[in-house]
Design an enzyme around this catalytic site. Structure first.
Site, PDB file in Angstrom:
ATOM      1  N   SER A 190      29.816  28.590  51.111  1.00 51.78           N
ATOM      2  CA  SER A 190      30.963  28.085  50.353  1.00 51.78           C
ATOM      3  C   SER A 190      31.874  27.236  51.232  1.00 51.78           C
ATOM      4  CB  SER A 190      31.784  29.250  49.783  1.00 51.78           C
ATOM      5  OG  SER A 190      31.167  29.803  48.659  1.00 51.78           O
ATOM      6  N   ASP A 205      36.299  25.753  41.249  1.00 50.26           N
ATOM      7  CA  ASP A 205      36.414  26.960  42.064  1.00 50.26           C
ATOM      8  C   ASP A 205      37.412  27.902  41.410  1.00 50.26           C
ATOM      9  OD1 ASP A 205      36.512  28.695  44.489  1.00 50.26           O
ATOM     10  OD2 ASP A 205      35.473  27.009  45.399  1.00 50.26           O
ATOM     11  N   HIS A 252      39.686  31.453  47.448  1.00 49.39           N
ATOM     12  CA  HIS A 252      38.451  30.708  47.671  1.00 49.39           C
ATOM     13  C   HIS A 252      38.619  29.221  47.343  1.00 49.39           C
ATOM     14  CE1 HIS A 252      34.158  29.625  47.124  1.00 49.39           C
ATOM     15  NE2 HIS A 252      33.896  30.665  47.914  1.00 49.39           N
TER      16      HIS A 252
END
Length: 770
Positions: A546, A143, A216
């Site tokens: 996600s 990520d 994220h």
């Protein structure tokens, strides 16, 4: 005479006593029927006859009950009061002017990001008994990196790093060896592909290290395996104890995504190193993967990982509700779509017409003035044809200043729209869904008072604005609400089937929570990720497939800890065949995009149920040879197989390879229409599928049942029962589908399940005529 007066007095006193007794009994009965309600009032709509708001609240309450008392009055997060009312009293009060809402109280607990409880993890002692084995499981997350200082990476109570671990804590800007510990056991970064495209990384805006500058990666890694952190929230919303799915599993992070995106060369390097390091689970909330497998970087790396016994969990993509919008569809990948939780963040709109509407909001700053504020549609405050989208620079300040602006969703980030409104002088924003988003409500931590509403409410507001010469409104936040029903529902943004690469493989595999998820956050940017957002938080609420993907990654880690001998295919099968596709009342899970029942093209096998997955009874297992046979059935040449798998393998000449015999836990049956076959309207076709199940439970006999209301397809399973005398024993069966022709584009669905009275091993069946 005195005696007569005395008896008369006695009778009067007796009647008074009886009356008081009846009244008291009625009141006692009434009290038992009462429950607590929160009464949300429109403070700006107080009638002029009242001197203050408390007087107005009191009068409103007394108008429906002369015995109910106020529990609290509210004058900050909302305006109003709480009280105990009967259902009839609450209904009567809700009809009064100035009442925004009468909300039944929901039981709140100091708990979590909500997902562990929603998934049943908190009630399962069996899962907690895997503590030691779970701590040996390593979840690798590819990520945007990690923010290691978070309490979510606290290693208290964890033993030494697993002996087989070969990874390291790679040094770089703002990242040193002390950034890792017994929880965050490894961190690496990969930037060469990115820098080859954009030049050297600008280290004034981005850390050339495993540090997460975007948020994220921190969000996904803490969702999968973050340690428990009490007192977590986003600006007061979703308060409780935040924890990942596998709290005792270890985390290794591989930074392959940067502010400008993710590049295949970096991704494959990260996957390669993760396999070498010794991860057990790979979590990849990265899009793409809608091409042939030998051209798909993620699919290629995932095959090698699977061959090493590593389960790869990937997000399905955010291309919904369009059909065929899936990413990461290789059968050796666990493809995860998104559903909602039973938690919401309500916000309320009061229009000048007296109409009250609700939406969601995570705005926590100073509220709007108590008086109604002028309201304008962004489409009428812009010289651009796309003014309704509130794109950067599109609003005319003179038409927006001091007003609440209605903006349509789409075109740019939801939080960016709020900044556009604020920069133009607007004091608030109503973000209205358009048709593609339907009634799906995504909450954002906006920088000005705002509320997101569904398409229907947005249409009501726009109609009011167009019909009233002086439209006004106000916005109020309602905090956090639990127990929202129905839940889950399929998120509108969640990508849908059918599989665009191999229609014979049903994708997504399943869905998991992916809407308004609370998890750890970077200290480098605010919750909106916007440069103008100077707020810093340890937890943020975010949405997308996600967010769903790491839920399944963490749950796979739990299953790996409980069953270390299970293959990636067995773990995926356990999660799929125990997933549910209906609510407790038997109704199908809804699709928020349409408001109608969803289908296996939306949710795959269903919504994940980790407690049931711990003991699935039977699994559909598969090994490397099975997946190679799958590629042979696709007529892949030796060269293409090598490209896809990094293996030298030649399909046997003369051997019949069929996608119908690939041992997948679900069924996808593409069929041809009669016109394409050259047949008449009564033309039929017969297809036979074979499957093999492995007993991972106790010995017993499983009987089959088929749930189908499809008159155009006859389904026959042979044999109808399977008996197992020992664990790990395998048994095979066939399913024959005899179908009549249907118009092209028709989709129908059924399900097949095996049960021994304790376990239910369920497989969805999707038919599509083309």
């Amino acid at each position: 005479m005195k005696i007569l007066k005395f008896k008369l007095l006695q009778m009067i006193l007796f009647l008074i006593f009886c009356y008081m007794y009846v009244v008291a009994e009625a009141e006692e009965k009434n009290q038992k029927l009462r429950t607590t309600y929160v009464i949300h009032m429109d403070k700006s709509n107080m009638p002029a006859s009242f001197d203050d708001h408390f007087q107005w609240y009191t009068s409103s309450l007394q108008s429906v009950s002369d015995s109910a008392d106020m529990l609290y009055t509210y004058d900050n997060v909302i305006h109003g009061f709480s009280t105990r009312l009967t259902a009839q009293e609450a209904e009567s009060l809700e009809k009064q002017p100035g009442i925004i809402s009468v909300l039944p109280e929901v039981r709140y607990e100091l708990h979590t990001t909500r997902t562990p409880e929603f998934l049943g993890l908190e009630k399962s002692e069996a899962l907690f008994s895997t503590f030691e084995a779970e701590s040996d499981v390593i979840v690798g997350v590819l990520d945007t990196g990690v923010w290691p200082e978070l309490k979510s990476f606290n290693d208290t109570g964890l033993g030494p790093v697993p002996g087989g671990w070969k990874g390291e804590c790679e040094l770089g800007k703002n990242f040193n060896s002390s950034s890792c510990n017994r929880k965050l056991i490894g961190a690496r970064y990969f930037s060469k592909g990115y820098e080859a495209e954009f030049g050297p990384i600008n280290e004034t805006s981005e850390s050339k290290s495993p540090r997460d500058d975007k948020g994220h990666g921190t969000h996904t890694s803490t969702t999968a395996a973050g340690s428990a952190v009490s007192g977590a929230s986003l600006l007061g919303f979703a308060s409780g104890t935040a924890r990942g799915m596998a709290t005792k599993a270890r985390v290794a992070t591989y930074k392959v995504c940067w502010l400008g995106g993710c590049f295949g060369s970096d991704i494959i390097a990260g996957m390669d190193k993760a396999v070498a390091d010794g991860v057990n689970i790979l979590s990849m909330s990265i899009g793409g993967g809608d091409s042939e497998y030998y051209r798909d970087t993620v699919a290629i790396g995932a095959f090698t990982a699977m061959a090493q016994g590593i389960l790869v969990s990937c997000s399905a993509g955010n291309g919904g509700p369009d059909s065929g919008s899936l990413s990461n569809v290789a059968p050796w990948i666990t493809t995860v779509g998104a559903g909602t939780l039973d938690r919401d963040f309500p916000a309320y709109i009061t229009l000048g017409s007296g109409k009250n509407l609700s939406g969601v909001s995570l705005y926590s700053g100073k509220s709007l003035s108590s008086s109604l504020v002028p309201l304008v549609n962004g489409a009428n405050a812009s010289e651009s044809s796309s003014g309704s989208l509130c794109l950067t620079g599109s609003l005319i300040p003179a038409k927006v200043a001091g007003k609440i602006v209605i903006c349509d969703r789409g075109g740019n980030a939801m939080a960016q729209k709020g900044v556009v409104v604020k920069d133009a002088g607007g004091v608030g924003m109503i973000l209205a869904n358009t048709e593609p988003y339907g009634e799906e409500l995504i909450a954002e931590a906006q920088l000005l008072p705002s509320v997101t509403v569904g398409e229907k409410a947005g249409d009501v507001i726009k109609k009011y604005v167009s019909s009233d010469p002086n439209p006004v409104a106000t916005i109020n936040s309602g905090g956090t609400q639990l127990g929202v029903e129905p839940s889950p529902v399929v998120a509108a943004f969640s990508s849908r089937g059918p599989n665009p690469v191999t229609p014979e493989i049903l994708k997504p595999d399943l869905i998991a929570p992916g809407v308004n998820i609370l998890a750890g956050w970077t200290g480098a940017v605010g919750p909106t990720r916007l440069q103008s957002d100077t707020r810093r938080v340890s937890f943020n609420i975010d949405s997308g497939t996600s967010m769903a993907c790491p839920h399944v990654s963490g749950l796979a880690a739990l299953l790996k800890g409980a069953h270390p001998e299970w293959s990636p295919a067995a773990i995926k099968s356990a999660l799929m065949t125990t997933a549910y596709s209906t609510y407790k009342n038997g109704e199908a899970i809804l699709d928020i995009a349409t408001g109608e029942p969803s289908t296996p093209f939306d949710y795959g096998a269903g919504h994940v149920d980790p407690v049931a997955a711990l003991d699935p009874g039977l699994v559909y297992d598969a090994n490397v040879e099975d997946y190679l046979g799958f590629l042979c059935a696709l007529n892949y040449s030796t060269t293409k197989i090598k490209q896809a798998t990094n293996k030298d393998f030649t399909c046997e000449s003369g051997k019949i390879y069929s996608l119908r015999d690939f041992n997948y836990p679900s069924f996808s049956v593409p069929l041809r229409t009669s016109t394409e076959k050259g047949g008449g309207s009564d033309s039929t076709s017969t297809l036979k599928y074979s499957r093999t199940v492995t007993n991972v439970g106790t010995p017993g006999t499983y009987n089959v049942s088929v749930s189908s209301q499809i008159s155009s397809v006859k389904i026959v399973v042979e044999p109808e029962s399977l008996s197992f005398s020992e664990q790990n024993q395998k048994q095979s069966y066939t399913v024959t589908f005899t179908s009549s022709s249907m118009p092209s584009g028709t989709n129908k669905f059924a399900s097949l399940q095996w049960s021994d009275g304790k376990h239910v091993v369920k497989s969805p069946i999707a038919f599509s005529w083309t």
